[in-house]
Design a protein around this motif. Structure first.
Motif, PDB file in Angstrom:
ATOM      1  N   LYS A 180       1.797   7.045  -7.010  1.00  0.00           N
ATOM      2  CA  LYS A 180       0.956   8.219  -7.035  1.00  0.00           C
ATOM      3  C   LYS A 180       1.183   9.732  -6.600  1.00  0.00           C
ATOM      4  O   LYS A 180       0.593  10.730  -6.874  1.00  0.00           O
ATOM      5  CB  LYS A 180      -0.312   8.000  -6.608  1.00  0.00           C
ATOM      6  CG  LYS A 180      -0.916   6.919  -7.597  1.00  0.00           C
ATOM      7  CD  LYS A 180      -2.538   6.592  -7.048  1.00  0.00           C
ATOM      8  CE  LYS A 180      -2.411   5.949  -5.466  1.00  0.00           C
ATOM      9  NZ  LYS A 180      -3.589   5.426  -5.326  1.00  0.00           N
ATOM     10  N   SER A 181       2.570   9.549  -5.828  1.00  0.00           N
ATOM     11  CA  SER A 181       2.888  11.075  -5.352  1.00  0.00           C
ATOM     12  C   SER A 181       3.825  12.072  -6.183  1.00  0.00           C
ATOM     13  O   SER A 181       4.208  11.552  -7.213  1.00  0.00           O
ATOM     14  CB  SER A 181       3.873  10.515  -3.889  1.00  0.00           C
ATOM     15  OG  SER A 181       5.038   9.992  -4.639  1.00  0.00           O
ATOM     16  N   GLU A 230       1.190   4.137  -3.011  1.00  0.00           N
ATOM     17  CA  GLU A 230       0.825   5.479  -2.809  1.00  0.00           C
ATOM     18  C   GLU A 230       2.134   6.629  -3.402  1.00  0.00           C
ATOM     19  O   GLU A 230       2.066   7.756  -3.610  1.00  0.00           O
ATOM     20  CB  GLU A 230       0.838   6.012  -1.325  1.00  0.00           C
ATOM     21  CG  GLU A 230      -0.689   5.318  -0.687  1.00  0.00           C
ATOM     22  CD  GLU A 230      -1.795   5.977  -1.626  1.00  0.00           C
ATOM     23  OE1 GLU A 230      -1.786   7.260  -1.828  1.00  0.00           O
ATOM     24  OE2 GLU A 230      -2.746   5.291  -1.954  1.00  0.00           O
ATOM     25  N   ALA A 246       0.832  -1.295   0.129  1.00  0.00           N
ATOM     26  CA  ALA A 246      -0.042   0.040   0.130  1.00  0.00           C
ATOM     27  C   ALA A 246       0.915   1.196   0.023  1.00  0.00           C
ATOM     28  O   ALA A 246       0.560   2.238  -0.614  1.00  0.00           O
ATOM     29  CB  ALA A 246      -1.003  -0.013   1.060  1.00  0.00           C
ATOM     30  N   VAL A 247       2.082   1.253   0.780  1.00  0.00           N
ATOM     31  CA  VAL A 247       2.931   2.335   0.741  1.00  0.00           C
ATOM     32  C   VAL A 247       3.663   2.571  -0.654  1.00  0.00           C
ATOM     33  O   VAL A 247       3.512   3.683  -1.038  1.00  0.00           O
ATOM     34  CB  VAL A 247       3.821   2.188   1.872  1.00  0.00           C
ATOM     35  CG1 VAL A 247       5.156   3.303   1.874  1.00  0.00           C
ATOM     36  CG2 VAL A 247       3.274   1.962   3.097  1.00  0.00           C
TER      37      VAL A 247
END
Length: 314
Positions: A102-103, A99, A95-96
């Motif tokens: 998409k950062s 993200e 999950a990290v």
């Protein structure tokens, strides 16, 4: 007073479906004509939309397994964590990683390494026969962005504008059942779609791997400093064990390129377009065109009737 109310009520006509049907029937040829005109306009618009091609990669998250030596450390493992040393433990950081993809930090770096601005803003279409991109000369030519003649400002999009458009074309999803990850990118050029997906996977693996190596090096450096400060044999053995495991983890990270994700199904150069669906656009356009024309005719009919009634009252 009562008679006046009764007169007003009697003067109001009830909602008559037959009347509505007769109005539409009398205007049937106008409805058909206008519906065909609007449908043709929607069809012409759909033909101006460029074909988009989506390339997708299927990934399996890589999980870091805790070694037996580190697992036996028990409370000392917690002590190492307090000191800022990550001993592993089979945690799932998928999950990290998603993200991170998409950062802004990650995608800004991706934009700088790939010709994203030109491919997202200046490309008009992709010529399937010549397999060449058609660039808008009013925006970009000869390797330079054009300048607005009125404001004298460059037409080059900002990093944030590029980030927003890139994020709209990028899809990052994880299956909650099997944990597999799909990363897709859509572009007018199927080759660019494939390259961008491959580059995103390579960049996230590289970023996570480099961060892991850097953390392990810092951990080993810290442990060696603490080792030189203690004379307790048991503590020295513990530090030696942790240094050994951290060194193994660092070497594993240096060797394994697919550090965060392992490719299950590689992206391909798609031959079939993903969008637009012109058949659906035309069908929905025809339906809404007919509906819009009918509503417009009924509204005009009631407006005219109200005007006539007002004239009669006057």
């Amino acid at each position: 007073m009562t008679s006046t109310v009764n007169q007003n009520v009697s003067s109001q006509k009830p909602f008559d479906l037959i009347e509505l049907w007769l109005v539409l029937w009398n205007k049937k040829w106008l409805i058909i004509f206008l519906s065909i005109v609007f449908s043709a306009a929607i069809l012409a618009y759909s033909l101006t939309l460029p074909n988009m091609y989506k390339s997708t990669v299927l990934l399996a998250p890589q999980k870091q397994q805790e070694s037996g030596a580190l697992a036996s450390l028990g409370q000392l493992g917690s002590l190492a964590s307090v000191a800022g040393i990550n001993l592993g433990g089979g945690s799932d950081d998928t999950a990290v990683y998603l993200e991170i993809i998409k950062s802004k930090d990650f995608l800004y770096n991706f934009i700088e390494q790939n010709n994203v601005k030109v491919n997202l803003f200046a490309v008009q279409e992709w010529n399937r026969d010549s397999e060449q991109l058609v660039i808008d000369p009013a925006l970009y030519s000869d390797g330079k962005w054009k300048v607005d003649e009125e404001t004298k400002e460059s037409l080059e999009p900002s990093m944030f504008e590029t980030y927003e458009r890139l994020l709209k074309k990028l899809s990052v999803q994880q299956d909650k059942v099997n944990g597999l990850v799909k990363i897709s990118f859509e572009h007018v050029d199927p080759l660019i779609s494939k390259q961008y997906v491959e580059n995103i996977v390579a960049l996230i693996n590289k970023s996570v791997r480099e961060r892991e190596i850097s953390e392990k090096k810092e951990s080993i450096k810290y442990l060696n400093e603490q080792l030189s400060k203690t004379n307790v044999a048991e503590m020295q053995n513990v530090f030696y064990t942790i240094v050994e495991e951290q060194t193994k983890a660092m070497l594993l990270a240096e060797v394994r390129k697919d550090f965060a994700f392992k490719i299950i199904e590689s992206p391909i150069v798609e031959e079939r377009k993903s969008s637009p669906n012109r058949a659906v656009i035309c069908i929905l356009g025809a339906i809404f065109s007919g509906f819009f024309v009918c509503i417009s005719i009924l509204l005009l009919h009631f407006i005219r009737n109200n005007k006539r009634q007002q004239k009669v009252k006057c």
